[in-house]
Design a protein around this motif. Sequence first.
Motif, PDB file in Angstrom:
ATOM      1  N   UNK A  43       0.845  -1.197   0.000  1.00 15.32           N
ATOM      2  CA  UNK A  43       0.000   0.000   0.000  1.00 15.32           C
ATOM      3  C   UNK A  43       0.881   1.248   0.000  1.00 15.32           C
ATOM      4  N   UNK A  44       0.513   2.297  -0.717  1.00 15.85           N
ATOM      5  CA  UNK A  44       1.350   3.494  -0.784  1.00 15.85           C
ATOM      6  C   UNK A  44       1.757   4.039   0.574  1.00 15.85           C
ATOM      7  N   UNK A  45       0.831   3.983   1.544  1.00  9.64           N
ATOM      8  CA  UNK A  45       1.141   4.533   2.861  1.00  9.64           C
ATOM      9  C   UNK A  45       2.100   3.660   3.664  1.00  9.64           C
ATOM     10  N   UNK A  46       2.313   2.404   3.203  1.00  5.86           N
ATOM     11  CA  UNK A  46       3.230   1.505   3.902  1.00  5.86           C
ATOM     12  C   UNK A  46       4.394   1.056   3.020  1.00  5.86           C
ATOM     13  N   UNK A  47       4.549   1.683   1.863  1.00 13.62           N
ATOM     14  CA  UNK A  47       5.569   1.258   0.915  1.00 13.62           C
ATOM     15  C   UNK A  47       6.971   1.418   1.489  1.00 13.62           C
ATOM     16  N   UNK A  48       7.191   2.529   2.179  1.00 12.61           N
ATOM     17  CA  UNK A  48       8.510   2.752   2.781  1.00 12.61           C
ATOM     18  C   UNK A  48       8.836   1.718   3.839  1.00 12.61           C
ATOM     19  N   UNK A  49       7.821   1.336   4.621  1.00 11.78           N
ATOM     20  CA  UNK A  49       8.036   0.349   5.677  1.00 11.78           C
ATOM     21  C   UNK A  49       8.423  -1.002   5.082  1.00 11.78           C
ATOM     22  N   UNK A  50       7.672  -1.447   4.070  1.00 10.66           N
ATOM     23  CA  UNK A  50       7.950  -2.749   3.471  1.00 10.66           C
ATOM     24  C   UNK A  50       9.279  -2.747   2.702  1.00 10.66           C
ATOM     25  N   UNK A  51       9.602  -1.634   2.036  1.00 10.11           N
ATOM     26  CA  UNK A  51      10.897  -1.548   1.359  1.00 10.11           C
ATOM     27  C   UNK A  51      12.040  -1.603   2.358  1.00 10.11           C
ATOM     28  N   UNK A  52      11.838  -0.966   3.501  1.00 11.79           N
ATOM     29  CA  UNK A  52      12.860  -0.986   4.544  1.00 11.79           C
ATOM     30  C   UNK A  52      13.052  -2.399   5.088  1.00 11.79           C
ATOM     31  N   UNK A  53      11.934  -3.111   5.321  1.00 13.38           N
ATOM     32  CA  UNK A  53      12.018  -4.484   5.814  1.00 13.38           C
ATOM     33  C   UNK A  53      12.715  -5.372   4.784  1.00 13.38           C
ATOM     34  N   UNK A  54      12.379  -5.171   3.508  1.00 11.67           N
ATOM     35  CA  UNK A  54      12.993  -5.956   2.438  1.00 11.67           C
ATOM     36  C   UNK A  54      14.508  -5.759   2.414  1.00 11.67           C
ATOM     37  N   UNK A  55      14.946  -4.516   2.454  1.00 10.89           N
ATOM     38  CA  UNK A  55      16.388  -4.220   2.410  1.00 10.89           C
ATOM     39  C   UNK A  55      17.104  -4.764   3.637  1.00 10.89           C
ATOM     40  N   UNK A  56      16.495  -4.571   4.794  1.00 13.91           N
ATOM     41  CA  UNK A  56      17.127  -5.012   6.037  1.00 13.91           C
ATOM     42  C   UNK A  56      17.244  -6.523   6.106  1.00 13.91           C
ATOM     43  N   UNK A  57      16.257  -7.248   5.573  1.00 14.36           N
ATOM     44  CA  UNK A  57      16.307  -8.716   5.626  1.00 14.36           C
ATOM     45  C   UNK A  57      17.545  -9.246   4.919  1.00 14.36           C
ATOM     46  N   UNK A  58      17.869  -8.661   3.753  1.00 13.39           N
ATOM     47  CA  UNK A  58      19.070  -9.079   3.043  1.00 13.39           C
ATOM     48  C   UNK A  58      20.338  -8.664   3.758  1.00 13.39           C
ATOM     49  N   UNK A  59      20.332  -7.469   4.336  1.00  8.64           N
ATOM     50  CA  UNK A  59      21.528  -6.982   5.030  1.00  8.64           C
ATOM     51  C   UNK A  59      21.829  -7.819   6.271  1.00  8.64           C
ATOM     52  N   UNK A  60      20.771  -8.216   6.991  1.00  7.63           N
ATOM     53  CA  UNK A  60      20.972  -9.022   8.200  1.00  7.63           C
ATOM     54  C   UNK A  60      21.537 -10.393   7.838  1.00  7.63           C
ATOM     55  N   UNK A  61      20.958 -11.042   6.822  1.00  5.50           N
ATOM     56  CA  UNK A  61      21.458 -12.367   6.445  1.00  5.50           C
ATOM     57  C   UNK A  61      22.868 -12.275   5.874  1.00  5.50           C
ATOM     58  N   UNK A  62      23.147 -11.200   5.157  1.00  7.48           N
ATOM     59  CA  UNK A  62      24.500 -10.985   4.631  1.00  7.48           C
ATOM     60  C   UNK A  62      25.504 -10.829   5.765  1.00  7.48           C
ATOM     61  N   UNK A  63      25.027 -10.332   6.901  1.00  2.93           N
ATOM     62  CA  UNK A  63      25.911 -10.115   8.046  1.00  2.93           C
ATOM     63  C   UNK A  63      26.160 -11.396   8.839  1.00  2.93           C
ATOM     64  N   UNK A  64      25.130 -12.254   8.982  1.00  3.06           N
ATOM     65  CA  UNK A  64      25.298 -13.454   9.803  1.00  3.06           C
ATOM     66  C   UNK A  64      25.869 -14.621   9.002  1.00  3.06           C
ATOM     67  N   UNK A  65      25.815 -14.530   7.668  1.00  6.16           N
ATOM     68  CA  UNK A  65      26.331 -15.617   6.830  1.00  6.16           C
ATOM     69  C   UNK A  65      27.773 -16.000   7.138  1.00  6.16           C
TER      70      UNK A  65
END
Length: 397
Positions: A125-147
């Motif tokens: 949803x437009x009003x939550x697009x930033x939140x979901x994009x942030x979660x998407x980016x962070x999920x990859x960054x976290x796994x990249x860090x613990x790998x």
Amino acid sequence: MDKEIKDKIFASIGGHFLVDLYSPLLPIILPALILNMNLSFFLAGLIVTAFNVTSSVVQPFAGLYSDRTGKKASIWICVLFSSVGISLAVLTNNYLLMLILVSCAALGSALFHPAAMESVFRLSPPEKRGVFNSIFTTSGSVSYSIGPLIAGIMITFYGLSSIAWLVIPGILGAIWIYSVDKKFQTSHVAFFERKRPVRKKDRAKYWWVPAGLVVTLCSLRAWTYVGIITYLPALLILGQQGMDTITTSLIVTIMLFIGVSGQIAGGYLSDRFGRKNMLVFGFASAVPFFCLIFLTQGWLMYVGIFMYSFFACFCYVTSVTMMQELLPGSVGFASGLTLGLCVGVGGIGAAIIGWAADGMGSLPDAMFLMVIPTIICPILAVFIKYPGNERIRKNES
């Protein structure tokens, strides 16, 4: 937002976690491969180059194709390729086969990112697009860090071949994403309609000049950052530090987690103080901390490692956002350039550093040559002609 849409978004987020879990395993695996297969630094760096170059060549074209047609790769297949390619590469002593497996993993990663990013953007949803994009980016960054930490523990206690067991979460994740996709396609056919083509009038005149500078900066940043990530374990384990694999993996993991905080800070501060201002600030701040890594010992060296990672990632998220705003209507293509092409240049740079280390007979001296692109970055950033944040918002509205 109904359940199927939410499940589809979180399937993309979960897939990002899995895909980015595998690529950072390569630097941790490299020291063992150097010893087990008697590889030179150049051949070891070439493995990382094969991954990054394959990803860089495919990803921009995949993003552009998706922008223009609305068609994209199946996310579950991308996750499967990424997990199988990296996990099974450790089971072969054939160097060519290893390069093929790593390249297959890179192909999965390259096709995944524009497809998943576009899905999250379109379904949120437009009003939550930033939140979901942030979660998407962070999920990859976290796994990249613990790998790296996961790989270090497994190699230390169970040997290099134990990495092959990491294929299991990739297979299970691919099955889960496939089931979510099937349910979603059945109940939301409308979301798969062809999108409109990118219109030229969406782009500013001479957009390619600032965009080209941003791509150049991203490439130079990737050269140094990928080079540090690639050879830091070898530097600490095989060099004068003489560290064990677990300690080295922990250092790399902390470094990558600090990089995640840099991404968050860069995105937040660039919204408040302007993209260009924060880009120049971040690149300039990275220079002294890069020098600390090679000119000091003890705690100062670790400060250099961690703070360089912070500012390198600080610049990364800012430059990606700048590129997307310079190419409105072409989110996939812009992401493909900054996430794909530039990282590929970083992979080529890693091989160059390995070649230089073989020729100079010193890995630290060869790595310190990366101070040149590190210094060039803030200078080039000053010359980017980029509208302020308020002007960007006004044009979009």
